[in-house]
Write a protein that holds these residues in place. Structure first.
Motif, PDB file in Angstrom:
ATOM      1  N   GLU A   1       0.830  -1.207   0.000  1.00  0.00           N
ATOM      2  CA  GLU A   1       0.000   0.000   0.000  1.00  0.00           C
ATOM      3  C   GLU A   1       0.862   1.254   0.000  1.00  0.00           C
ATOM      4  O   GLU A   1       0.615   2.198  -0.761  1.00  0.00           O
ATOM      5  CB  GLU A   1      -0.937  -0.001   1.215  1.00  0.00           C
ATOM      6  N   VAL A   2       1.885   1.266   0.844  1.00  0.00           N
ATOM      7  CA  VAL A   2       2.773   2.426   0.931  1.00  0.00           C
ATOM      8  C   VAL A   2       3.489   2.649  -0.407  1.00  0.00           C
ATOM      9  O   VAL A   2       3.598   3.781  -0.888  1.00  0.00           O
ATOM     10  CB  VAL A   2       3.789   2.257   2.086  1.00  0.00           C
ATOM     11  N   SER A   3       3.957   1.574  -1.012  1.00  0.00           N
ATOM     12  CA  SER A   3       4.668   1.685  -2.284  1.00  0.00           C
ATOM     13  C   SER A   3       3.822   2.356  -3.356  1.00  0.00           C
ATOM     14  O   SER A   3       4.278   3.265  -4.049  1.00  0.00           O
ATOM     15  CB  SER A   3       5.101   0.293  -2.752  1.00  0.00           C
ATOM     16  N   VAL A   4       2.566   1.939  -3.490  1.00  0.00           N
ATOM     17  CA  VAL A   4       1.692   2.496  -4.516  1.00  0.00           C
ATOM     18  C   VAL A   4       1.378   3.966  -4.238  1.00  0.00           C
ATOM     19  O   VAL A   4       1.435   4.807  -5.139  1.00  0.00           O
ATOM     20  CB  VAL A   4       0.390   1.672  -4.633  1.00  0.00           C
ATOM     21  N   VAL A   5       1.074   4.288  -2.989  1.00  0.00           N
ATOM     22  CA  VAL A   5       0.754   5.670  -2.643  1.00  0.00           C
ATOM     23  C   VAL A   5       1.974   6.573  -2.837  1.00  0.00           C
ATOM     24  O   VAL A   5       1.883   7.643  -3.450  1.00  0.00           O
ATOM     25  CB  VAL A   5       0.221   5.757  -1.199  1.00  0.00           C
ATOM     26  N   VAL A   6       3.131   6.148  -2.332  1.00  0.00           N
ATOM     27  CA  VAL A   6       4.344   6.964  -2.448  1.00  0.00           C
ATOM     28  C   VAL A   6       4.725   7.163  -3.910  1.00  0.00           C
ATOM     29  O   VAL A   6       5.070   8.271  -4.335  1.00  0.00           O
ATOM     30  CB  VAL A   6       5.510   6.338  -1.646  1.00  0.00           C
ATOM     31  N   SER A   7       4.642   6.103  -4.696  1.00  0.00           N
ATOM     32  CA  SER A   7       4.957   6.216  -6.116  1.00  0.00           C
ATOM     33  C   SER A   7       4.006   7.191  -6.808  1.00  0.00           C
ATOM     34  O   SER A   7       4.434   8.045  -7.591  1.00  0.00           O
ATOM     35  CB  SER A   7       4.877   4.838  -6.775  1.00  0.00           C
ATOM     36  N   GLY A   8       2.719   7.084  -6.503  1.00  0.00           N
ATOM     37  CA  GLY A   8       1.736   7.956  -7.142  1.00  0.00           C
ATOM     38  C   GLY A   8       1.940   9.418  -6.806  1.00  0.00           C
ATOM     39  O   GLY A   8       1.917  10.284  -7.692  1.00  0.00           O
ATOM     40  N   VAL A   9       2.137   9.722  -5.521  1.00  0.00           N
ATOM     41  CA  VAL A   9       2.320  11.119  -5.122  1.00  0.00           C
ATOM     42  C   VAL A   9       3.645  11.655  -5.682  1.00  0.00           C
ATOM     43  O   VAL A   9       3.717  12.798  -6.152  1.00  0.00           O
ATOM     44  CB  VAL A   9       2.263  11.278  -3.587  1.00  0.00           C
ATOM     45  N   THR A  10       4.689  10.829  -5.677  1.00  0.00           N
ATOM     46  CA  THR A  10       5.974  11.261  -6.237  1.00  0.00           C
ATOM     47  C   THR A  10       5.822  11.558  -7.723  1.00  0.00           C
ATOM     48  O   THR A  10       6.362  12.559  -8.225  1.00  0.00           O
ATOM     49  CB  THR A  10       7.065  10.194  -6.001  1.00  0.00           C
ATOM     50  N   ASN A  11       5.082  10.732  -8.441  1.00  0.00           N
ATOM     51  CA  ASN A  11       4.828  11.003  -9.866  1.00  0.00           C
ATOM     52  C   ASN A  11       4.086  12.316 -10.059  1.00  0.00           C
ATOM     53  O   ASN A  11       4.354  13.060 -11.013  1.00  0.00           O
ATOM     54  CB  ASN A  11       4.040   9.855 -10.505  1.00  0.00           C
ATOM     55  N   MET A  12       3.156  12.632  -9.167  1.00  0.00           N
ATOM     56  CA  MET A  12       2.446  13.907  -9.255  1.00  0.00           C
ATOM     57  C   MET A  12       3.420  15.074  -9.112  1.00  0.00           C
ATOM     58  O   MET A  12       3.337  16.063  -9.852  1.00  0.00           O
ATOM     59  CB  MET A  12       1.365  13.984  -8.168  1.00  0.00           C
ATOM     60  N   VAL A  13       4.344  14.954  -8.152  1.00  0.00           N
ATOM     61  CA  VAL A  13       5.333  16.024  -7.958  1.00  0.00           C
ATOM     62  C   VAL A  13       6.250  16.136  -9.171  1.00  0.00           C
ATOM     63  O   VAL A  13       6.551  17.245  -9.641  1.00  0.00           O
ATOM     64  CB  VAL A  13       6.151  15.796  -6.667  1.00  0.00           C
ATOM     65  N   LEU A  14       6.686  14.989  -9.705  1.00  0.00           N
ATOM     66  CA  LEU A  14       7.535  15.021 -10.904  1.00  0.00           C
ATOM     67  C   LEU A  14       6.788  15.639 -12.089  1.00  0.00           C
ATOM     68  O   LEU A  14       7.375  16.396 -12.869  1.00  0.00           O
ATOM     69  CB  LEU A  14       8.012  13.614 -11.251  1.00  0.00           C
ATOM     70  N   GLU A  15       5.511  15.335 -12.198  1.00  0.00           N
ATOM     71  CA  GLU A  15       4.699  15.926 -13.269  1.00  0.00           C
ATOM     72  C   GLU A  15       4.635  17.445 -13.119  1.00  0.00           C
ATOM     73  O   GLU A  15       4.771  18.178 -14.082  1.00  0.00           O
ATOM     74  CB  GLU A  15       3.285  15.323 -13.229  1.00  0.00           C
ATOM     75  N   MET A  16       4.449  17.934 -11.893  1.00  0.00           N
ATOM     76  CA  MET A  16       4.420  19.380 -11.685  1.00  0.00           C
ATOM     77  C   MET A  16       5.756  20.003 -12.049  1.00  0.00           C
ATOM     78  O   MET A  16       5.818  21.092 -12.624  1.00  0.00           O
ATOM     79  CB  MET A  16       4.051  19.724 -10.242  1.00  0.00           C
ATOM     80  N   SER A  17       6.857  19.301 -11.743  1.00  0.00           N
ATOM     81  CA  SER A  17       8.182  19.854 -12.031  1.00  0.00           C
ATOM     82  C   SER A  17       8.407  20.062 -13.521  1.00  0.00           C
ATOM     83  O   SER A  17       9.180  20.926 -13.932  1.00  0.00           O
ATOM     84  CB  SER A  17       9.279  18.954 -11.447  1.00  0.00           C
ATOM     85  N   LYS A  18       7.717  19.268 -14.330  1.00  0.00           N
ATOM     86  CA  LYS A  18       7.847  19.412 -15.785  1.00  0.00           C
ATOM     87  C   LYS A  18       7.307  20.766 -16.247  1.00  0.00           C
ATOM     88  O   LYS A  18       7.832  21.376 -17.162  1.00  0.00           O
ATOM     89  CB  LYS A  18       7.099  18.270 -16.473  1.00  0.00           C
ATOM     90  N   TRP A  19       6.252  21.233 -15.581  1.00  0.00           N
ATOM     91  CA  TRP A  19       5.604  22.484 -15.972  1.00  0.00           C
ATOM     92  C   TRP A  19       6.128  23.675 -15.181  1.00  0.00           C
ATOM     93  O   TRP A  19       6.232  24.780 -15.716  1.00  0.00           O
ATOM     94  CB  TRP A  19       4.090  22.364 -15.784  1.00  0.00           C
ATOM     95  N   GLU A  20       6.397  23.459 -13.899  1.00  0.00           N
ATOM     96  CA  GLU A  20       6.883  24.536 -13.022  1.00  0.00           C
ATOM     97  C   GLU A  20       8.082  23.986 -12.260  1.00  0.00           C
ATOM     98  O   GLU A  20       7.936  23.439 -11.161  1.00  0.00           O
ATOM     99  CB  GLU A  20       5.773  24.989 -12.071  1.00  0.00           C
TER     100      GLU A  20
END
Length: 200
Positions: free
Chosen positions: A86-105
């Motif tokens: 459970e932790v792996s999936v949640v951490v991966s998902g939120v980290t991907n969200m942050v990486l996605e934001m970094s692409k734009w800002e």
């Protein structure tokens, strides 16, 4: 199981990535909401009905935020109720969200990553006991393994190309293992090496 999970998350990230022309207007606020919810969930303090990692149900609250931006992100039935999964999936998902934001800002993404890694370390530190000793210690070990596995399952293709922000993001992620496992520990060295090969 985890190889399959990694493939699912990478496919989810790639699937939504090809069509996007701009950052989702809710991405920034969703990231900070997910960070706050994840911190309470990992710490298991039950505030606001957050539940705790491994209870088999409360992860869905955070995963639904991730799925707004990565619709294919999910936890397989075999992982439900398993703290590390459970932790792996949640951490991966939120980290991907942050990486996605970094692409734009880029710089905002770098700051968000620092906030995210601080939240992970703070939540881990709120759990009593020593790793491996007693129920709390075993829980701490599962959380640390889930966090590092989640980071390793992220999609680095989402990360900004901006050099300064990229270095800031990588630095935050690489320091995470020593902050969880202790600087110079064997586990910290192993996970830092894995992070280095992935993110550099």
């Amino acid at each position: 199981m985890f190889r399959n999970l990694s493939s699912q998350l990478a496919a989810a990230a790639a699937g939504g990535n090809g069509e996007k022309k701009s950052m989702s207007p809710t991405l920034r606020s969703d990231i900070y909401t997910a960070v706050d919810k994840t911190k309470s969930w990992l710490a298991g303090n039950g505030k606001g009905g957050s539940g705790q990692a491994g209870d088999g149900v409360s992860y869905a609250n955070i995963l639904s935020i991730v799925q707004k931006h990565f619709p294919d992100a999910k936890l397989g039935l075999e992982g439900v109720g398993q703290t590390e999964s459970e932790v792996s999936v949640v951490v991966s998902g939120v980290t991907n969200m942050v990486l996605e934001m970094s692409k734009w800002e880029a710089m905002a993404g770098g700051m968000a990553m620092r906030t995210w890694t601080d939240a992970l370390v703070n939540a881990y530190g709120m759990i009593p006991g020593e790793p491996g000793q007693g129920p709390d210690g075993r829980r701490k070990e599962s959380l640390a393994r889930g966090i590092t596995r989640g980071i390793n399952n992220t999609d680095v293709g989402l990360m900004t190309k901006d050099f300064t922000a990229k270095i800031q993001i990588i630095s935050s992620l690489k320091s995470l293992s020593s902050r969880l496992f202790g600087a110079g520990s064997e586990e910290a060295r192993r996970t830092e090496a894995a992070f280095s090969s992935k993110f550099i």
